[in-house]
Write a protein that holds these residues in place. Structure first.
Motif, PDB file in Angstrom:
ATOM      1  N   HIS A 306     -26.819  46.121  60.818  1.00 51.58           N
ATOM      2  CA  HIS A 306     -26.116  44.023  61.425  1.00 51.58           C
ATOM      3  C   HIS A 306     -26.850  42.692  61.916  1.00 51.58           C
ATOM      4  CE1 HIS A 306     -22.379  46.318  60.732  1.00 51.58           C
ATOM      5  NE2 HIS A 306     -22.881  47.830  60.922  1.00 51.58           N
ATOM      6  N   ASP A 307     -28.144  43.429  62.257  1.00 50.15           N
ATOM      7  CA  ASP A 307     -29.299  42.304  62.625  1.00 50.15           C
ATOM      8  C   ASP A 307     -29.513  41.830  61.032  1.00 50.15           C
ATOM      9  OD1 ASP A 307     -30.774  40.585  64.609  1.00 50.15           O
ATOM     10  OD2 ASP A 307     -32.425  41.934  62.809  1.00 50.15           O
ATOM     11  N   VAL A 308     -30.096  42.472  59.711  1.00 52.09           N
ATOM     12  CA  VAL A 308     -30.216  41.860  59.346  1.00 52.09           C
ATOM     13  C   VAL A 308     -29.069  40.791  58.417  1.00 52.09           C
ATOM     14  CG1 VAL A 308     -31.818  42.127  56.806  1.00 52.09           C
ATOM     15  CG2 VAL A 308     -32.898  43.276  58.699  1.00 52.09           C
ATOM     16  N   ALA A 309     -27.944  41.473  58.681  1.00 52.72           N
ATOM     17  CA  ALA A 309     -27.064  41.140  58.150  1.00 52.72           C
ATOM     18  C   ALA A 309     -27.057  40.133  58.720  1.00 52.72           C
ATOM     19  CB  ALA A 309     -25.347  42.161  57.980  1.00 52.72           C
ATOM     20  N   ARG A 310     -26.790  39.858  59.990  1.00 52.18           N
ATOM     21  CA  ARG A 310     -26.620  38.505  60.867  1.00 52.18           C
ATOM     22  C   ARG A 310     -27.603  37.899  59.913  1.00 52.18           C
ATOM     23  NH1 ARG A 310     -24.936  41.997  64.873  1.00 52.18           N
ATOM     24  NH2 ARG A 310     -27.247  41.550  65.290  1.00 52.18           N
ATOM     25  N   ARG A 311     -29.087  37.615  59.783  1.00 45.92           N
ATOM     26  CA  ARG A 311     -29.783  36.693  59.580  1.00 45.92           C
ATOM     27  C   ARG A 311     -29.660  36.297  57.733  1.00 45.92           C
ATOM     28  NH1 ARG A 311     -34.801  40.704  60.450  1.00 45.92           N
ATOM     29  NH2 ARG A 311     -35.838  39.011  59.588  1.00 45.92           N
ATOM     30  N   VAL A 312     -29.043  37.388  57.001  1.00 46.68           N
ATOM     31  CA  VAL A 312     -28.612  36.658  55.897  1.00 46.68           C
ATOM     32  C   VAL A 312     -27.588  35.828  56.171  1.00 46.68           C
ATOM     33  CG1 VAL A 312     -27.852  37.759  53.369  1.00 46.68           C
ATOM     34  CG2 VAL A 312     -28.955  38.863  54.499  1.00 46.68           C
ATOM     35  N   ASP A 313     -26.268  36.110  56.869  1.00 41.46           N
ATOM     36  CA  ASP A 313     -25.463  34.847  56.356  1.00 41.46           C
ATOM     37  C   ASP A 313     -26.046  33.714  56.934  1.00 41.46           C
ATOM     38  OD1 ASP A 313     -23.097  35.970  56.244  1.00 41.46           O
ATOM     39  OD2 ASP A 313     -22.782  37.237  57.340  1.00 41.46           O
ATOM     40  N   GLU A 314     -27.399  33.829  58.385  1.00 43.53           N
ATOM     41  CA  GLU A 314     -27.430  32.253  58.765  1.00 43.53           C
ATOM     42  C   GLU A 314     -28.046  31.199  58.028  1.00 43.53           C
ATOM     43  OE1 GLU A 314     -30.015  34.194  62.133  1.00 43.53           O
ATOM     44  OE2 GLU A 314     -28.120  34.447  63.184  1.00 43.53           O
ATOM     45  N   ASP A 315     -29.022  31.989  57.272  1.00 44.11           N
ATOM     46  CA  ASP A 315     -29.638  31.045  55.695  1.00 44.11           C
ATOM     47  C   ASP A 315     -29.449  31.983  54.682  1.00 44.11           C
ATOM     48  OD1 ASP A 315     -31.089  30.253  54.156  1.00 44.11           O
ATOM     49  OD2 ASP A 315     -32.955  30.438  55.543  1.00 44.11           O
ATOM     50  N   PRO A 316     -28.398  32.157  54.132  1.00 43.55           N
ATOM     51  CA  PRO A 316     -27.733  32.701  52.896  1.00 43.55           C
ATOM     52  C   PRO A 316     -29.474  32.768  51.068  1.00 43.55           C
ATOM     53  CG  PRO A 316     -25.915  31.390  52.652  1.00 43.55           C
ATOM     54  CD  PRO A 316     -27.465  31.628  53.730  1.00 43.55           C
ATOM     55  N   ASP A 317     -29.871  31.592  51.489  1.00 37.61           N
ATOM     56  CA  ASP A 317     -31.018  31.189  50.169  1.00 37.61           C
ATOM     57  C   ASP A 317     -32.642  31.819  50.653  1.00 37.61           C
ATOM     58  OD1 ASP A 317     -29.493  29.804  48.799  1.00 37.61           O
ATOM     59  OD2 ASP A 317     -29.611  28.335  49.595  1.00 37.61           O
ATOM     60  N   ARG A 318     -32.392  31.945  51.636  1.00 37.45           N
ATOM     61  CA  ARG A 318     -33.650  32.782  52.533  1.00 37.45           C
ATOM     62  C   ARG A 318     -33.453  34.427  51.725  1.00 37.45           C
ATOM     63  NH1 ARG A 318     -35.733  34.507  58.555  1.00 37.45           N
ATOM     64  NH2 ARG A 318     -37.308  34.959  58.257  1.00 37.45           N
ATOM     65  N   GLN A 319     -35.336  34.504  51.121  1.00 34.21           N
ATOM     66  CA  GLN A 319     -35.447  36.411  50.987  1.00 34.21           C
ATOM     67  C   GLN A 319     -35.945  36.692  52.275  1.00 34.21           C
ATOM     68  OE1 GLN A 319     -34.033  37.528  47.290  1.00 34.21           O
ATOM     69  NE2 GLN A 319     -32.712  35.465  47.732  1.00 34.21           N
ATOM     70  N   LEU A 320     -35.172  37.832  51.896  1.00 30.07           N
ATOM     71  CA  LEU A 320     -36.257  38.777  53.289  1.00 30.07           C
ATOM     72  C   LEU A 320     -36.205  40.357  52.234  1.00 30.07           C
ATOM     73  CD1 LEU A 320     -33.451  38.336  55.894  1.00 30.07           C
ATOM     74  CD2 LEU A 320     -35.392  37.371  55.908  1.00 30.07           C
ATOM     75  N   PRO A 321     -36.771  40.141  51.519  1.00 27.93           N
ATOM     76  CA  PRO A 321     -37.249  41.425  50.569  1.00 27.93           C
ATOM     77  C   PRO A 321     -37.629  42.733  51.500  1.00 27.93           C
ATOM     78  CG  PRO A 321     -39.401  39.979  50.878  1.00 27.93           C
ATOM     79  CD  PRO A 321     -37.891  38.974  51.324  1.00 27.93           C
ATOM     80  N   ARG A 322     -38.874  42.331  53.036  1.00 25.45           N
ATOM     81  CA  ARG A 322     -39.446  43.259  53.984  1.00 25.45           C
ATOM     82  C   ARG A 322     -37.926  43.708  54.388  1.00 25.45           C
ATOM     83  NH1 ARG A 322     -43.690  41.500  58.556  1.00 25.45           N
ATOM     84  NH2 ARG A 322     -44.710  41.372  56.283  1.00 25.45           N
ATOM     85  N   ILE A 376     -39.995  53.351  46.328  1.00 25.86           N
ATOM     86  CA  ILE A 376     -39.921  51.801  45.405  1.00 25.86           C
ATOM     87  C   ILE A 376     -39.905  51.014  47.163  1.00 25.86           C
ATOM     88  CG2 ILE A 376     -39.094  50.305  44.653  1.00 25.86           C
ATOM     89  CD1 ILE A 376     -39.908  51.743  42.657  1.00 25.86           C
ATOM     90  N   GLN A 377     -39.322  51.269  48.109  1.00 22.36           N
ATOM     91  CA  GLN A 377     -39.248  50.482  49.428  1.00 22.36           C
ATOM     92  C   GLN A 377     -40.166  50.232  49.895  1.00 22.36           C
ATOM     93  OE1 GLN A 377     -35.791  48.468  49.204  1.00 22.36           O
ATOM     94  NE2 GLN A 377     -35.282  49.969  47.310  1.00 22.36           N
ATOM     95  N   ARG A 378     -40.669  51.748  50.270  1.00 19.53           N
ATOM     96  CA  ARG A 378     -41.737  51.482  50.872  1.00 19.53           C
ATOM     97  C   ARG A 378     -42.832  50.704  49.978  1.00 19.53           C
ATOM     98  NH1 ARG A 378     -40.270  57.311  51.239  1.00 19.53           N
ATOM     99  NH2 ARG A 378     -40.016  57.937  53.386  1.00 19.53           N
ATOM    100  N   GLU A 379     -42.807  50.972  48.301  1.00 15.89           N
ATOM    101  CA  GLU A 379     -43.835  50.410  48.535  1.00 15.89           C
ATOM    102  C   GLU A 379     -44.005  48.803  48.474  1.00 15.89           C
ATOM    103  OE1 GLU A 379     -47.549  49.403  45.650  1.00 15.89           O
ATOM    104  OE2 GLU A 379     -46.619  51.214  46.596  1.00 15.89           O
ATOM    105  N   ILE A 380     -42.783  48.120  48.190  1.00 17.80           N
ATOM    106  CA  ILE A 380     -42.185  46.933  48.884  1.00 17.80           C
ATOM    107  C   ILE A 380     -42.286  45.837  50.099  1.00 17.80           C
ATOM    108  CG2 ILE A 380     -40.334  45.202  49.073  1.00 17.80           C
ATOM    109  CD1 ILE A 380     -38.727  47.131  46.729  1.00 17.80           C
ATOM    110  N   ILE A 381     -41.987  47.172  51.651  1.00 17.71           N
ATOM    111  CA  ILE A 381     -42.837  47.108  52.149  1.00 17.71           C
ATOM    112  C   ILE A 381     -43.901  46.748  52.309  1.00 17.71           C
ATOM    113  CG2 ILE A 381     -42.013  48.267  54.973  1.00 17.71           C
ATOM    114  CD1 ILE A 381     -39.643  49.507  54.307  1.00 17.71           C
ATOM    115  N   GLY A 382     -44.916  48.050  51.738  1.00 22.03           N
ATOM    116  CA  GLY A 382     -45.817  48.186  52.235  1.00 22.03           C
ATOM    117  C   GLY A 382     -47.082  46.493  51.743  1.00 22.03           C
ATOM    118  N   SER A 383     -46.679  45.851  51.005  1.00 22.76           N
ATOM    119  CA  SER A 383     -46.994  44.992  49.876  1.00 22.76           C
ATOM    120  C   SER A 383     -46.569  43.862  50.731  1.00 22.76           C
ATOM    121  CB  SER A 383     -46.490  44.874  48.436  1.00 22.76           C
ATOM    122  OG  SER A 383     -46.656  46.201  47.347  1.00 22.76           O
TER     123      SER A 383
END
Length: 387
Positions: A306-322, A376-383
């Motif tokens: 729910h924290d990440v969802a709120r952050r996406v709503d605050e800035d919909p164009d911002r990418q949050l891959p991690r 795959i998710q761990r690979e993205i996070i690590g990268s």
């Protein structure tokens, strides 16, 4: 709650709490018993019930995250996560809703005005849309897809195969991802198309799985599409896919967070009442501590999602891959763990059809595989840390 009652109330916390209560009331009324759920799912063999999703659409909830001008509710990603989590917790058979929201979000961001009105409006009414991306040789490595759309004077002709496509048999349309430039580098030359399911040349074949018939092979043979079926920009499909990952992974995370909570609560109810050696089995330290750890992990997962969802709503164009990958990784891993732990703590009872735990296991054990595996998710996070 009727459509007219829900407008901008989602943007504040009191409105979101009222929304949560309304969804819970709907769940209790429509599928609060095992008998209701069995009737809606053909005994657990189907994952989506169109009647239920259309009722959700009539209430104005399927379009909760879309603008009102396109038939939506005017809320945001955080509201969609609340809805999906509560529906999953209530075991409401609307597996296609999250996928349809992803298609609607894609149309809203990249589609033409016609596509926005038609696709977002359809999703908001509770109709289903599917995504056809994976192929037999292109799963985690989506960039290797081979399904090809060849340009013609009248549009495009598509040939190829897609697999593991959820909800395809009752989708109104399919968001098809295929290669339009065979000479381009791996992640270039990919395009998105909107394809009505009944388009000539499409053959849908269900795949039998532990979870029932929720995924399908889709064969496309000389499927003809007009030029205006392109969603977004031709040959820019990969960039459009990556731009939508925040929402896609949050949809998945919220759904499996709801599944995990339900598996936990079903386990807790059982161990409180099942007695051995003169007392409830949940009172023994071996089970009590496992439940304590699981409850703590669920609380952490809920805060993250729910924290990440709120952050996406605050800035919909911002990418949050991690952060987006963390939510998908954490929620699906805890869903699988909750079902496996529940099965173990319930003993033989958890293995029987008399309890929902066997269904939780069938639904959740695959969570860490589809929509981007845990690896795959761990690979993205690590990268993201430069590794």
């Amino acid at each position: 709650m009727e459509r007219g009652e829900r407008v901008s109330s989602f943007i504040d916390e009191s409105g979101r709490q009222a929304f949560t209560r309304a969804v819970r009331d709907f769940v209790a009324r429509e599928c609060g018993t095992r008998e209701q759920r069995d009737a809606l799912t053909d005994g657990g063999r189907t994952a989506h019930n169109l009647e239920i999703s259309r009722k959700l659409g009539a209430a104005g909830w399927c379009g909760v995250a879309f603008p009102e001008e396109y038939g939506g509710g005017g809320g945001g990603v955080a509201d969609a996560c609340v809805l999906l989590e509560e529906l999953a917790y209530g075991q409401v058979p609307v597996f296609g809703l999250g996928i349809s929201m992803i298609v609607g979000r894609t149309a809203l961001r990249f589609g033409t005005e016609r596509q926005r009105r038609e696709i977002v409006g359809s999703v908001s009414r509770g109709e289903v849309s599917a995504v056809a991306m994976s192929e037999p040789e292109a799963g985690s490595d989506v960039g290797s897809l081979r399904c090809a759309a060849q340009r013609t004077p009248d549009g495009f002709v598509v040939n190829g195969q897609k697999t593991w496509i959820s909800c395809a048999p009752y989708a109104e349309r399919i968001l098809l991802v295929c290669r339009t430039d065979p000479t381009a580098r791996k992640h270039a030359g990919i395009t998105m198309f909107e394809v009505p399911r009944d388009t000539p040349g499409i053959d849908i074949r269900p795949i039998d799985t532990l979870g029932g018939r929720e995924v399908n092979d889709v064969f496309l043979t000389d499927v003809r599409l007009p030029h205006d079926s392109v969603v977004g920009v031709e040959n820019q499909g990969w960039q459009q896919l990556t731009a939508g990952l925040n929402f896609e992974r949050l949809v998945c995370a919220a759904t499996f967070l709801g599944n995990a909570r339900r598996a936990f609560d079903d386990t807790l109810d059982y161990v409180r009442h099942r007695e051995q050696f003169g007392r409830p089995v949940g009172s023994f330290q071996a089970l009590k501590h496992r439940l304590a750890d699981l409850a703590t992990e669920l609380e952490c997962t809920s805060l993250l999602v729910h924290d990440v969802a709120r952050r996406v709503d605050e800035d919909p164009d911002r990418q949050l891959p991690r952060a987006a990958s963390m939510t998908k990784l954490k929620a699906t891993e805890i869903a699988k763990q909750a079902a496996l732990e529940g099965m173990q703590m319930m003993g033989a009872a958890g293995y029987t059809l008399a309890y929902d735990m066997e269904r939780h296991l069938r639904q959740n054990v695959v969570a860490t595989v589809f929509a981007g595996t845990s690896e795959i998710q761990r690979e993205i996070i690590g990268s993201s840390y430069g590794l």
